[in-house]
Design an enzyme around this catalytic site. Structure first.
Site, PDB file in Angstrom:
ATOM      1  N   ASN A  89      -4.747  13.189 -27.399  1.00  0.00           N
ATOM      2  CA  ASN A  89      -5.446  12.019 -26.721  1.00  0.00           C
ATOM      3  C   ASN A  89      -6.459  12.028 -25.524  1.00  0.00           C
ATOM      4  O   ASN A  89      -6.304  11.061 -24.902  1.00  0.00           O
ATOM      5  CB  ASN A  89      -4.581  11.063 -26.770  1.00  0.00           C
ATOM      6  CG  ASN A  89      -4.150  10.524 -28.337  1.00  0.00           C
ATOM      7  OD1 ASN A  89      -5.096   9.811 -28.764  1.00  0.00           O
ATOM      8  ND2 ASN A  89      -2.848  10.654 -28.694  1.00  0.00           N
ATOM      9  N   LYS A 137       2.232  14.353 -37.950  1.00  0.00           N
ATOM     10  CA  LYS A 137       1.037  13.972 -37.406  1.00  0.00           C
ATOM     11  C   LYS A 137       0.739  14.480 -36.032  1.00  0.00           C
ATOM     12  O   LYS A 137       1.615  14.273 -35.049  1.00  0.00           O
ATOM     13  CB  LYS A 137       0.926  12.180 -37.379  1.00  0.00           C
ATOM     14  CG  LYS A 137      -0.325  11.786 -36.610  1.00  0.00           C
ATOM     15  CD  LYS A 137      -0.284  10.222 -36.872  1.00  0.00           C
ATOM     16  CE  LYS A 137      -1.319   9.742 -36.011  1.00  0.00           C
ATOM     17  NZ  LYS A 137      -1.396   8.297 -36.058  1.00  0.00           N
ATOM     18  N   TRP A 138      -0.293  15.341 -35.949  1.00  0.00           N
ATOM     19  CA  TRP A 138      -0.520  16.222 -34.749  1.00  0.00           C
ATOM     20  C   TRP A 138      -1.683  15.627 -34.003  1.00  0.00           C
ATOM     21  O   TRP A 138      -2.955  15.573 -34.027  1.00  0.00           O
ATOM     22  CB  TRP A 138      -0.952  17.505 -35.195  1.00  0.00           C
ATOM     23  CG  TRP A 138      -1.178  18.588 -33.924  1.00  0.00           C
ATOM     24  CD1 TRP A 138      -2.100  18.550 -32.936  1.00  0.00           C
ATOM     25  CD2 TRP A 138      -0.187  19.874 -33.701  1.00  0.00           C
ATOM     26  NE1 TRP A 138      -1.879  19.781 -32.350  1.00  0.00           N
ATOM     27  CE2 TRP A 138      -0.901  20.470 -32.841  1.00  0.00           C
ATOM     28  CE3 TRP A 138       0.897  20.263 -34.467  1.00  0.00           C
ATOM     29  CZ2 TRP A 138      -0.209  21.683 -32.249  1.00  0.00           C
ATOM     30  CZ3 TRP A 138       1.488  21.410 -34.019  1.00  0.00           C
ATOM     31  CH2 TRP A 138       0.803  21.937 -33.097  1.00  0.00           C
ATOM     32  N   ASP A 139      -1.631  14.841 -32.660  1.00  0.00           N
ATOM     33  CA  ASP A 139      -2.428  14.233 -32.088  1.00  0.00           C
ATOM     34  C   ASP A 139      -2.995  14.953 -30.839  1.00  0.00           C
ATOM     35  O   ASP A 139      -2.135  15.758 -30.469  1.00  0.00           O
ATOM     36  CB  ASP A 139      -1.605  12.745 -31.768  1.00  0.00           C
ATOM     37  CG  ASP A 139      -2.679  11.476 -31.666  1.00  0.00           C
ATOM     38  OD1 ASP A 139      -3.821  11.953 -31.554  1.00  0.00           O
ATOM     39  OD2 ASP A 139      -2.136  10.137 -31.530  1.00  0.00           O
ATOM     40  N   CYS A 145      -5.165  14.959 -35.902  1.00  0.00           N
ATOM     41  CA  CYS A 145      -5.662  13.572 -35.397  1.00  0.00           C
ATOM     42  C   CYS A 145      -6.026  13.861 -33.807  1.00  0.00           C
ATOM     43  O   CYS A 145      -5.569  14.640 -33.123  1.00  0.00           O
ATOM     44  CB  CYS A 145      -4.397  12.601 -35.258  1.00  0.00           C
ATOM     45  SG  CYS A 145      -4.686  10.879 -34.385  1.00  0.00           S
ATOM     46  N   ASP A 174       5.486   6.880 -35.604  1.00  0.00           N
ATOM     47  CA  ASP A 174       4.554   7.459 -34.667  1.00  0.00           C
ATOM     48  C   ASP A 174       4.830   7.548 -33.228  1.00  0.00           C
ATOM     49  O   ASP A 174       6.100   7.975 -33.107  1.00  0.00           O
ATOM     50  CB  ASP A 174       3.119   6.424 -34.766  1.00  0.00           C
ATOM     51  CG  ASP A 174       1.936   6.938 -34.507  1.00  0.00           C
ATOM     52  OD1 ASP A 174       1.344   7.317 -33.285  1.00  0.00           O
ATOM     53  OD2 ASP A 174       1.223   7.280 -35.519  1.00  0.00           O
ATOM     54  N   ASP A 175       3.889   7.481 -32.370  1.00  0.00           N
ATOM     55  CA  ASP A 175       4.307   7.769 -31.009  1.00  0.00           C
ATOM     56  C   ASP A 175       5.670   6.788 -30.321  1.00  0.00           C
ATOM     57  O   ASP A 175       5.532   5.732 -30.630  1.00  0.00           O
ATOM     58  CB  ASP A 175       2.731   7.304 -30.163  1.00  0.00           C
ATOM     59  CG  ASP A 175       3.013   7.861 -28.805  1.00  0.00           C
ATOM     60  OD1 ASP A 175       4.031   8.214 -28.355  1.00  0.00           O
ATOM     61  OD2 ASP A 175       1.869   7.771 -27.977  1.00  0.00           O
ATOM     62  N   ASP A 220     -52.062  37.737 -33.864  1.00  0.00           N
ATOM     63  CA  ASP A 220     -52.313  37.786 -32.426  1.00  0.00           C
ATOM     64  C   ASP A 220     -52.462  36.474 -31.809  1.00  0.00           C
ATOM     65  O   ASP A 220     -53.520  35.410 -32.141  1.00  0.00           O
ATOM     66  CB  ASP A 220     -53.542  38.515 -32.008  1.00  0.00           C
ATOM     67  CG  ASP A 220     -53.916  38.788 -30.608  1.00  0.00           C
ATOM     68  OD1 ASP A 220     -53.036  38.338 -29.823  1.00  0.00           O
ATOM     69  OD2 ASP A 220     -54.984  38.968 -30.108  1.00  0.00           O
ATOM     70  N   ASP A 242      -9.454   5.777 -35.468  1.00  0.00           N
ATOM     71  CA  ASP A 242      -8.397   4.676 -35.109  1.00  0.00           C
ATOM     72  C   ASP A 242      -8.858   3.314 -35.413  1.00  0.00           C
ATOM     73  O   ASP A 242      -8.290   2.126 -35.570  1.00  0.00           O
ATOM     74  CB  ASP A 242      -8.411   4.588 -33.387  1.00  0.00           C
ATOM     75  CG  ASP A 242      -7.110   5.429 -33.114  1.00  0.00           C
ATOM     76  OD1 ASP A 242      -6.634   6.061 -33.898  1.00  0.00           O
ATOM     77  OD2 ASP A 242      -7.133   5.832 -32.080  1.00  0.00           O
ATOM     78  N   ARG A 284      -5.640   9.051 -20.294  1.00  0.00           N
ATOM     79  CA  ARG A 284      -4.411   8.277 -20.948  1.00  0.00           C
ATOM     80  C   ARG A 284      -3.056   8.650 -20.228  1.00  0.00           C
ATOM     81  O   ARG A 284      -2.196   8.881 -20.719  1.00  0.00           O
ATOM     82  CB  ARG A 284      -4.400   8.472 -22.206  1.00  0.00           C
ATOM     83  CG  ARG A 284      -3.666   7.551 -22.973  1.00  0.00           C
ATOM     84  CD  ARG A 284      -3.213   7.852 -24.343  1.00  0.00           C
ATOM     85  NE  ARG A 284      -2.832   6.754 -25.125  1.00  0.00           N
ATOM     86  CZ  ARG A 284      -2.235   6.776 -26.477  1.00  0.00           C
ATOM     87  NH1 ARG A 284      -1.532   7.924 -26.988  1.00  0.00           N
ATOM     88  NH2 ARG A 284      -1.695   5.814 -26.956  1.00  0.00           N
TER      89      ARG A 284
HETATM   90  C1  DGJ Z   1      -3.955   7.870 -31.352  1.00  0.00           C
HETATM   91  C2  DGJ Z   1      -4.000   7.813 -32.825  1.00  0.00           C
HETATM   92  O1  DGJ Z   1      -5.247   7.883 -33.109  1.00  0.00           O
HETATM   93  C3  DGJ Z   1      -3.161   6.765 -33.275  1.00  0.00           C
HETATM   94  O2  DGJ Z   1      -3.041   6.574 -34.695  1.00  0.00           O
HETATM   95  C4  DGJ Z   1      -1.857   6.675 -32.479  1.00  0.00           C
HETATM   96  O3  DGJ Z   1      -1.059   7.832 -33.019  1.00  0.00           O
HETATM   97  C5  DGJ Z   1      -1.589   6.638 -30.947  1.00  0.00           C
HETATM   98  N1  DGJ Z   1      -2.547   7.815 -30.646  1.00  0.00           N
HETATM   99  C6  DGJ Z   1      -0.538   6.909 -30.601  1.00  0.00           C
HETATM  100  O4  DGJ Z   1      -0.421   7.196 -29.201  1.00  0.00           O
END
Ligand code: DGJ
Length: 772
Positions: free
Chosen positions: A491, A487-489, A537, A377-378, A54, A559, A454
């Site tokens: 951001n 690589k599938w980002d 990513c 990359d990009d 209690d 990064d 961005r």
């Molecule tokens: C963020 C990623 O972490 C980097 O490695 C690179 O791919 C940039 N984007 C490219 O815009």
């Protein structure tokens, strides 16, 4: 069978190899928690049950008033609700037809089944055979509204793991009065809630920022709530969906530790609440922020899974349990257990400024060094020369790459390398053909301006048409160009999380529906192209969570590739995630994120703790550096199976308590192959003063009876540097032992190995141990 129900005590005992999880049914109604403890064999009496008390200001359910000192407020509960007599945070909150949030979830029935069922639309751990795990489903029911809650527990037979999730069904067709056939609005449905009897714990969280992800942070529990969460629409750089509680005395190698990791990539909350009696409640699940789910009569809602790991041998054992589980029962596909290739990525070498000639020059050099996979990359698509345009326009930028992607893929393959390509599929630039054609395809709130991150917006993946479009677009590229890796980002964080297709009543579903859509997209694409190695990513490690591992076996860790910054990042990441998932690259100096200069050897040794690669312009390096890289690549090929799939032992972190006047700080780990035939010991010094104390490092996880040959891979550049030193240095400055040294596992573990005497000149040392 790891799950037993005892009719006499009306309780469940869930047993993993070294833990027991007890659930009690009190008064045939109330589902109570009985403890998560070191293993017991039976729960056959109530002697060790929490007594009824209690307690002041702890109301008692009306029917028990004057009968029992039972209060929901002072008992350990298994799935607490809000609005009744528990004032701590509920695991379940729903707005009912009567406009209140009160609910009683009383025990109704249960079922024990072999194996592990999947979760609709969500990634989860899986079994490959029914003998791996058993599952308990407990059905709870609110007698007023008809809401049913199913608590699902999968108990692993050979792992100290219990996976939990929750299923809610609106069974209001069976309710009466104003509740009959009415919808309810779910506002908070946790994947797990767990009450501990004490607050004598320290809590571990993995927190940080972009370029500073997952630093391990410990704090002692105090009264009130201590939690981490994400409201960014992603699992986030800032807080990982992971927490652990550990005894005050627990260390890397001793003490009890309890881990909680949510298999989800969106908004989450994870934390503890210490109450007036110093009991602690852990809860983890979808963040109630920006979440409300209207559940019509007959509909169900399933939460993501939480992976709960128990260790009574400290944090190291907890990590190894997570690693094995994720490698064996979360990752899928042909790459799950395959050694991962060594990568060269052009991002920090060229950024957006490249053409075929530049790329091939980099690839030529990479091939000479023995590197195996080239990642473009990009910047290869639309008219993308900076980050202001073209996301969504997934067709090649022919101004830069005049011969198209086909020419690049062919050229890279001709050089003996595999070819990888960067995408950011979930995004859309306002300056893109896709946006001009479909301005309503991004997350936005009609009538408000659209925040940009961005310079980009987030596609509305809660919409089926957007998910279908992306499946088709990506499939087209992946089936026409010879691509071995993606690589599938991702951001930016999500804002204005609303969908043009959702009604106002359903708008608050968008944040979670986004992830149901994303998981469908990931399933579509990864299943259609099983041989492609996918790496996730998010501006580095902004979405490093177990859910992604279900689709993509590895993730770009950060990064920030600074050799020293990476120690804390990788150390924290390794607490829950295996090395096979942790992508680590050597980059240029001065480092592009920190401006720090570290030597190539140290950067290599640090990056070799995960899946390995390079991200710099190899053509700008000196010959000794290139020679060193060649050695690193050759060495990594010999040890990668151990690193990626072995057992990790964290020996010391440089941010661990330093003894008074200690003059060095270093991080050390060793990784041992499952068969204990090979081990890799790595040490990286954060700092060392002149004339430091001698350090002795004790290895772990070796076969005590076996003899190991030791090879120290201190680099040529370091040796050259040391040779230039104005005073002659002892041989111990170069290597801690003569070439060909061999000794036994027990000595290496119990006596230890002396470190090279002059760490301040070396920065790092790596020793490979081979059983002889
Ligand atoms: C963020 C990623 O972490 C980097 O490695 C690179 O791919 C940039 N984007 C490219 O815009």
């Amino acid at each position: 069978m790891s799950i037993t129900f005892n009719k006499k005590t009306n309780s469940f005992l869930l047993n993993t190899p070294s833990s027991s999880y007890i659930i009690r049914i009190y008064d045939n109604k109330y589902l109570l928690h009985g403890g998560w403890v070191s293993r017991i064999e039976e729960w056959d009496d109530d002697v060790c049950s929490m007594p009824l008390l209690d307690r002041a200001f702890s109301p008692v359910p009306a029917e028990l008033h004057n009968k029992a000192d039972f209060s929901l407020n002072s008992q350990q509960q298994e799935f607490p609700t809000s609005g009744r007599s528990d004032f701590r945070t509920g695991a379940f909150e729903a707005l009912c037809a009567d406009g209140t949030i009160a609910a009683d979830l009383f025990y109704d029935s249960h079922k024990i089944i072999k194996g592990k069922p999947g979760i609709k639309g969500l990634p989860a751990t899986y079994v490959t055979s029914e003998s791996e795990a058993d599952t308990l489903e407990i059905n709870l029911k609110d007698p007023v509204t008809g809401v049913m809650v199913k608590l699902v527990y999968t108990v692993w037979n050979n792992r100290d793991v219990i996976c939990r999730h929750t299923i809610v069904k609106n069974d209001s067709s069976k309710a009466g009065g104003i509740y009959k056939n009415q919808p309810v609005k779910l506002r908070r449905v946790m994947s797990a809630s767990l009450d501990f009897m004490t607050s004598r714990y320290k809590m571990l969280q993995l927190s940080g920022a972009h370029a500073r992800e997952r630093h391990a942070i410990w704090q002692k529990l105090i009264p009130g709530t201590q939690s981490v969460e994400s409201r960014r629409g992603t699992s986030s750089h800032q807080h990982n969906p992971f927490i652990a509680l550990a005894d005050y005395e627990a260390t890397e190698t001793s003490g009890q530790v309890f881990g909680f990791n949510l298999v989800y990539s969106g908004n989450f909350v994870a934390g503890t609440e210490v109450d007036q009696f110093n009991m602690s409640r852990v809860q983890i699940g979808i963040n109630p922020y920006n979440f409300e789910w209207e559940l019509a009569a007959g509909e169900t809602f399933e939460t993501p899974e939480v992976v709960m790991v128990f260790s009574n041998k400290g944090l190291g054992e907890l990590s190894r349990t997570y690693h094995d589980l994720y490698r064996d029962n979360m990752c899928r596909g042909p790459w799950q257990k395959k050694e991962r290739p060594i990568v060269i990525n052009n991002w920090e070498a060229t950024y957006f400024n490249f053409n075929a000639e530049k790329l091939f020059k980099l690839a030529d050099r990479a091939a000479e060094e023995g590197i195996e996979l080239f990642v473009l990359d990009d910047g290869w698509f639309g008219k993308r020369d900076d980050d202001r345009s073209s996301l969504g326009d997934w067709f090649v930028n022919t101004k830069k790459l005049t011969g198209g992607l086909e020419e690049i893929a062919e050229g890279i393959h001709k050089r003996g390398l595999k070819f990888g390509l960067w995408f950011e599929p979930e995004m859309i630039s306002p300056d893109s053909n896709l946006y001009r054609a479909h301005p309503d395809w991004c997350l936005h709130i009609e009538g408000r301006d659209r925040s940009l991150g961005r310079h980009q917006s987030v596609l509305d993946l809660s919409r089926d048409d957007v998910v279908d479009y992306l499946t088709e677009t990506l499939s087209k590229i992946l089936s026409t160009v010879a691509i071995d890796y993606v690589k599938w980002d991702f951001n930016r964080s999500q804002t204005e999380v609303a969908s043009a297709l959702a009604s106002p009543a359903n708008q608050m579903k968008t944040a979670h529906k986004y992830y149901l859509g994303l998981y469908r997209l990931l399933e579509n694409v990864t299943q259609k192209f099983p041989n492609v190695l996918f790496e996730s990513c998010s501006g580095g490690g902004g979405r490093f969570d177990p859910a992604f591992l279900y689709y993509m076996p590895q993730c770009w860790t950060s990064d920030n590739t600074d050799g020293l910054s990476r120690l804390a990042i990788q150390n924290g990441t390794s607490i829950a995630y295996p090395a096979s998932a942790m992508s680590c690259h050597v980059s240029a100096v001065p480092n592009h994120q920190t401006g720090r200069v570290t030597n190539i050897s140290e950067r290599g040794h640090t990056a070799m703790a995960g899946t390995f690669g390079y991200e710099l312009d190899l053509n700008k390096l000196s010959q000794p550096e290139l020679d060193e890289i060649k050695d690193q690549v050759a060495l990594y090929k010999k040890i990668r199976s151990t690193v990626q799939f072995g057992d990790l032992y964290r020996l010391r972190s440089s941010w661990d308590t330093v003894a008074p006047a200690e003059s060095t700080a270093y991080t050390a780990w060793n990784i041992v192959s499952k068969d204990k035939k090979q081990a890799v010991l790595t040490l990286v010094w954060q700092f060392a003063e002149g004339n430091p104390e001698l350090q002795l490092i004790k290895l772990k996880g070796l076969d005590p009876k076996a003899k190991y040959k030791l090879t120290c891979s201190q680099s040529a550049t370091i040796r050259a540097h040391l040779a230039d030193f104005p005073f002659p240095l002892p041989e111990s400055a170069f290597a801690p032992f003569p070439a060909g040294t061999a000794t036994s596992g027990d000595k290496l573990m119990n006596v230890g190995l002396y470190l090279p005497y002059m760490p301040q000149y070396g920065g790092s040392v790596q020793i490979v141990l081979e059983q002889i």
